[in-house]
Design an enzyme around this catalytic site. Structure first.
Site: not given
Ligand code: UD1
Length: 331
Positions: A124, A148, A152
């Site tokens: 990842s 997590y 990895k």
């Molecule tokens: C997350 C994990 C990462 C993992 C990946 C795939 C974290 C810190 N990182 O990545 O280790 O490999 O998922 O499973 O959790 N967001 C919102 N509202 C929400 C959900 C997300 O605003 O309800 C935003 C987050 O702040 C971020 C973006 O959407 O800016 C993407 O979030 P997300 O889909 O959770 O992925 P990552 O955080 O990039």
């Protein structure tokens, strides 16, 4: 090639199984359905029109996995199986280290014992921690911010040491950016059992009125609109990357590739695109930043393009349409 697919009923695993079957490979799938559903196995068969062996087992159970190696002439493995929820890993680190590390050790031991030392591993972009600058190339320094991610990174280290000890191994480590979307058939996609942690599954549940509104975690990042930027990649493009990675299992090396598009899209880009292409509302409010999140993260995918011939072809529109189509087809 006859490929053992661990976690083949999961989100990325299931899409990759279809890609492998449609391109002439035989697969043997193992999964314990800890975060997936048995019906996915039938859907893979239905979509691809091909049959394959499936074993319900826990990879940490060495005796059970060895029975599979005895029965099937495995030639290589793609290792998807593993726990993947960041928040849960902070609360239950031992469970994460136990499951993700032990299952990989057992798998590698058996791949060596049955003389099929060829492995593609699901890593990842989380292993890049908080990158200093962008886009991210494979030689960036590695660090993690949660158990997590550390599993990895530890597995990457284990595989590196394994390759040093025995250079006849062929290993490809794929570092995924943010996979979203679903198969064009609408039969398989991402369906987390509980309240989703990741952005796209959350958007989909809000659009489907299962959850009242999306919380956007911060609008004061140093990005174009203040919301977090990520490299979203269609899960079918990602699946294709695994097919291409198999071609690199022939030079007794260990390779590392970013699988992303190279494009950074903000949370608001994703929400607005989803609303537009699906003609549906997604109410949201701005919330505090989520601890551990970084402002922006996107790949330099040129190494995978040059060495694997990998190009992510599907657009953000395609990703958003297919994610919603999966829900409509399964209502
Ligand atoms: C997350 C994990 C990462 C993992 C990946 C795939 C974290 C810190 N990182 O990545 O280790 O490999 O998922 O499973 O959790 N967001 C919102 N509202 C929400 C959900 C997300 O605003 O309800 C935003 C987050 O702040 C971020 C973006 O959407 O800016 C993407 O979030 P997300 O889909 O959770 O992925 P990552 O955080 O990039």
């Amino acid at each position: 090639m006859k490929i053992l697919v661990t976690g083949g009923a999961g989100y990325i695993g299931s899409h990759t199984c279809i890609e492998l079957l449609e391109n002439g490979h035989d697969i043997v799938v193992v999964d314990n359905f800890s975060n997936s559903k048995p019906e996915v196995i039938d859907k893979i068969k239905e979509i691809s029109g091909k049959d394959f062996s499936f074993y319900e087992l826990d990879l940490c159970d060495k005796d059970a996995l060895e029975e599979v190696f005895k029965k099937e002439q495995i030639e290589a493995a793609i290792h998807f199986a593993g726990y993947k929820a960041v928040g849960e890993s902070v609360k239950k680190p031992l469970m994460y280290y136990q499951n993700n590390l032990l299952s990989t050790l057992v798998l590698c031991e058996l791949l060596a014992k049955y003389d099929c030392k060829k492995l593609v591993f699901s890593s990842s972009a989380t292993v890049y921690g908080s990158p200093d600058h962008l886009p991210i190339t494979e030689d960036f320094p590695l660090s993690t911010t949660n158990p997590y991610g550390t599993t990895k990174l530890m597995i990457e280290q284990i595989l590196k040491d394994l390759h040093i000890s025995d250079p006849t191994w062929d290993i490809v480590i794929l570092r995924y950016f943010n996979p979203i979307g679903a198969h064009e058939s609408g039969f398989i996609g991402e369906s987390p059992n509980n309240i989703p942690n990741n952005l796209m599954p959350y958007i989909v549940k809000v659009a489907n009125k299962e959850l009242p509104e999306l919380g956007i975690f911060g609008d004061d990042y140093e990005t174009k609109d203040g919301t977090g930027v990520r490299d979203y990649i269609h899960v079918c493009d990602l699946a294709h990357g695994h097919l291409l990675a198999l071609n690199k299992l022939n030079d007794h090396a260990i390779h590392y590739y970013n699988l992303g598009t190279g494009n950074g899209y903000s949370v608001l880009d994703l929400v607005e695109t989803f609303k537009r292409v699906n003609n549906i509302d997604v109410p949201y409010t701005i919330k505090d930043r989520r601890p551990g999140d970084i402002a922006a993260c996107y790949a330099d995918p040129s190494k995978a393009q040059k060495e694997l011939g990998f190009v992510a072809e599907r657009t953000l529109d395609d990703m958003c349409k297919s994610a919603w189509n999966f829900i409509l087809k399964n209502k």
